[in-house]
Design a protein around this motif. Structure first.
Motif, PDB file in Angstrom:
ATOM      1  N   PHE A  71       0.865  -1.182   0.000  1.00  0.00           N
ATOM      2  CA  PHE A  71       0.000   0.000   0.000  1.00  0.00           C
ATOM      3  C   PHE A  71       0.897   1.225   0.000  1.00  0.00           C
ATOM      4  O   PHE A  71       1.802   1.339   0.829  1.00  0.00           O
ATOM      5  CB  PHE A  71      -0.901   0.017   1.236  1.00  0.00           C
ATOM      6  N   GLU A  72       0.662   2.143  -0.927  1.00  0.00           N
ATOM      7  CA  GLU A  72       1.462   3.368  -0.991  1.00  0.00           C
ATOM      8  C   GLU A  72       0.632   4.548  -0.506  1.00  0.00           C
ATOM      9  O   GLU A  72      -0.508   4.747  -0.934  1.00  0.00           O
ATOM     10  CB  GLU A  72       1.930   3.624  -2.421  1.00  0.00           C
ATOM     11  N   GLY A  73       1.201   5.332   0.395  1.00  0.00           N
ATOM     12  CA  GLY A  73       0.476   6.485   0.911  1.00  0.00           C
ATOM     13  C   GLY A  73       1.356   7.307   1.831  1.00  0.00           C
ATOM     14  O   GLY A  73       2.521   6.980   2.079  1.00  0.00           O
ATOM     15  N   LEU A  74       0.806   8.380   2.356  1.00  0.00           N
ATOM     16  CA  LEU A  74       1.514   9.216   3.314  1.00  0.00           C
ATOM     17  C   LEU A  74       1.526   8.540   4.682  1.00  0.00           C
ATOM     18  O   LEU A  74       0.694   7.671   4.972  1.00  0.00           O
ATOM     19  CB  LEU A  74       0.846  10.584   3.411  1.00  0.00           C
ATOM     20  N   ALA A  75       2.473   8.958   5.528  1.00  0.00           N
ATOM     21  CA  ALA A  75       2.603   8.335   6.847  1.00  0.00           C
ATOM     22  C   ALA A  75       1.301   8.377   7.651  1.00  0.00           C
ATOM     23  O   ALA A  75       0.920   7.358   8.250  1.00  0.00           O
ATOM     24  CB  ALA A  75       3.742   8.996   7.623  1.00  0.00           C
ATOM     25  N   PRO A  76       0.569   9.505   7.706  1.00  0.00           N
ATOM     26  CA  PRO A  76      -0.693   9.504   8.455  1.00  0.00           C
ATOM     27  C   PRO A  76      -1.717   8.524   7.888  1.00  0.00           C
ATOM     28  O   PRO A  76      -2.484   7.909   8.637  1.00  0.00           O
ATOM     29  CB  PRO A  76      -1.179  10.955   8.319  1.00  0.00           C
ATOM     30  N   THR A  77      -1.728   8.363   6.557  1.00  0.00           N
ATOM     31  CA  THR A  77      -2.658   7.415   5.936  1.00  0.00           C
ATOM     32  C   THR A  77      -2.279   5.982   6.284  1.00  0.00           C
ATOM     33  O   THR A  77      -3.147   5.130   6.527  1.00  0.00           O
ATOM     34  CB  THR A  77      -2.661   7.599   4.409  1.00  0.00           C
ATOM     35  N   ILE A  78      -0.976   5.702   6.309  1.00  0.00           N
ATOM     36  CA  ILE A  78      -0.514   4.364   6.683  1.00  0.00           C
ATOM     37  C   ILE A  78      -0.881   4.078   8.140  1.00  0.00           C
ATOM     38  O   ILE A  78      -1.328   2.975   8.481  1.00  0.00           O
ATOM     39  CB  ILE A  78       0.999   4.238   6.451  1.00  0.00           C
ATOM     40  N   TYR A  79      -0.708   5.068   9.002  1.00  0.00           N
ATOM     41  CA  TYR A  79      -1.088   4.894  10.410  1.00  0.00           C
ATOM     42  C   TYR A  79      -2.586   4.610  10.529  1.00  0.00           C
ATOM     43  O   TYR A  79      -3.002   3.723  11.301  1.00  0.00           O
ATOM     44  CB  TYR A  79      -0.725   6.137  11.212  1.00  0.00           C
ATOM     45  N   ALA A  80      -3.398   5.332   9.767  1.00  0.00           N
ATOM     46  CA  ALA A  80      -4.844   5.088   9.792  1.00  0.00           C
ATOM     47  C   ALA A  80      -5.156   3.666   9.340  1.00  0.00           C
ATOM     48  O   ALA A  80      -6.065   3.015   9.878  1.00  0.00           O
ATOM     49  CB  ALA A  80      -5.563   6.102   8.904  1.00  0.00           C
ATOM     50  N   GLY A  81      -4.394   3.157   8.358  1.00  0.00           N
ATOM     51  CA  GLY A  81      -4.576   1.783   7.914  1.00  0.00           C
ATOM     52  C   GLY A  81      -4.213   0.776   8.989  1.00  0.00           C
ATOM     53  O   GLY A  81      -4.855  -0.275   9.121  1.00  0.00           O
ATOM     54  N   LEU A  82      -3.176   1.078   9.766  1.00  0.00           N
ATOM     55  CA  LEU A  82      -2.834   0.214  10.897  1.00  0.00           C
ATOM     56  C   LEU A  82      -3.985   0.172  11.904  1.00  0.00           C
ATOM     57  O   LEU A  82      -4.320  -0.887  12.441  1.00  0.00           O
ATOM     58  CB  LEU A  82      -1.567   0.720  11.591  1.00  0.00           C
TER      59      LEU A  82
END
Length: 313
Positions: free
Chosen positions: A125-136
């Motif tokens: 999954f490619e995205g910004l750090a806040p988006t990756i955190y939301a995915g977690l």
């Protein structure tokens, strides 16, 4: 008598040379010699004779080798069996990468994972750090590889390496109203005072540049906030403003000479790249087989020089 010294002893016995054994083990020769010396002192007998012709085992050395080799084979087999059992328990993995990290390491992660864990799938999954955190948080992403600093308190992080932050500028004067500026001898306060494009908070790059501005007591001249590094680079190339980024984001621009890149003082303009995940996710703890393997793959890209500008911590 430890396992390392026994492995070194077996390697020397088979190679009949300390130098060749050290090369095979990828260990400095003095360290190998020291282990053998310690082993002989512990046992109280000489195990090998050294001459220009090479290494020749003594009677005691032959006796020890006959008993050590089967032991090492059994230990290696046990290690392989345990590794296979651990690998069989590994589940599918979704890993979040920011754009620069994705361009640099995605192919390595996919090929390495598929070879090591053929029964488990990997998805990027490619995205910004806040988006990756939301995915977690919502369970759609398992772990992330992102730059620090991260403002979250419910995560674990494993710093992997550091990379420099560089200043980027257009190659030449363009029809944007911004005059061409020579960047020779550009100092930090001047760079921070130029009109720059930055991602919005809490993007780690924005946080890092803000902290550097505080160190130099400079008020940032933020011309635009934009959460897309590809668009930021395009606007800089067209002469709309300047920006900061890392070499991992500049592979294409450097290859085709599309931007000017100015290195800043590396003791300040740097950031860590880290693995991170949720503390509450026991399945993917920092010491789990999946996380350890992803860490190994990424560190290998740094050791092999495939991550531009990166330096191991």
């Amino acid at each position: 008598m430890n396992l390392r010294s026994l492995r070194y002893f077996a390697a020397i016995s088979q190679a009949k040379s300390i130098t060749k054994a050290a090369e095979k083990l990828h260990i400095a020769q003095p360290a190998v010699s020291r282990q053998i010396q310690n082993l002989e002192e512990e046992i109280g007998v000489r195990l090998m004779n050294r001459s220009r012709a090479g290494i020749k085992l003594t009677g005691a050395g032959e006796f020890l080798l006959q008993r050590v080799l089967p032991l090492l084979v059994e230990l290696d087999q046990a290690k392989e069996t345990l590794s296979q059992q651990a690998n069989a328990e590994v589940q599918d993995l979704v890993i979040g990468l920011t754009t620069g990290e994705g361009l640099t390491v995605a192919s390595t992660l996919i090929s390495g994972w598929n070879q090591q864990f053929p029964a488990a799938k990997i998805r990027i999954f490619e995205g910004l750090a806040p988006t990756i955190y939301a995915g977690l948080k919502d369970g759609s992403i398992d772990i992330g590889v992102v730059p620090e600093p991260l403002p979250y308190t419910d995560i674990w992080t494993k710093p992997l390496f550091e990379e420099p932050i560089v200043f980027i500028a257009p190659k030449e004067d363009v029809d944007s109203g911004m005059p061409f500026r020579s960047l020779d001898n550009l100092d930090v306060p001047s760079a921070l005072s130029l009109p720059i494009i930055l991602p919005s908070s809490p993007n780690p790059l924005r946080t890092s540049i803000g902290e550097i501005a505080d160190i130099y007591h400079v008020t940032l001249n933020v011309a635009l906030e934009l959460d897309s590094m590809s668009i930021i680079k395009d606007l800089v190339r067209r002469g709309n403003a300047y920006a900061f980024t890392t070499y991992a984001h500049l592979t294409n621009e450097l290859e085709h000479d599309l931007l000017r890149v100015v290195e800043m003082p590396k003791q300040v303009f740097k950031r860590n790249i880290s693995l991170f995940g949720l503390l509450q996710n026991d399945h993917l703890a920092p010491d789990s087989p999946a996380v350890a393997f992803i860490e190994e793959l990424i560190l290998n890209t740094v050791k092999d020089g495939r991550w531009p500008g990166a330096k191991l911590l």
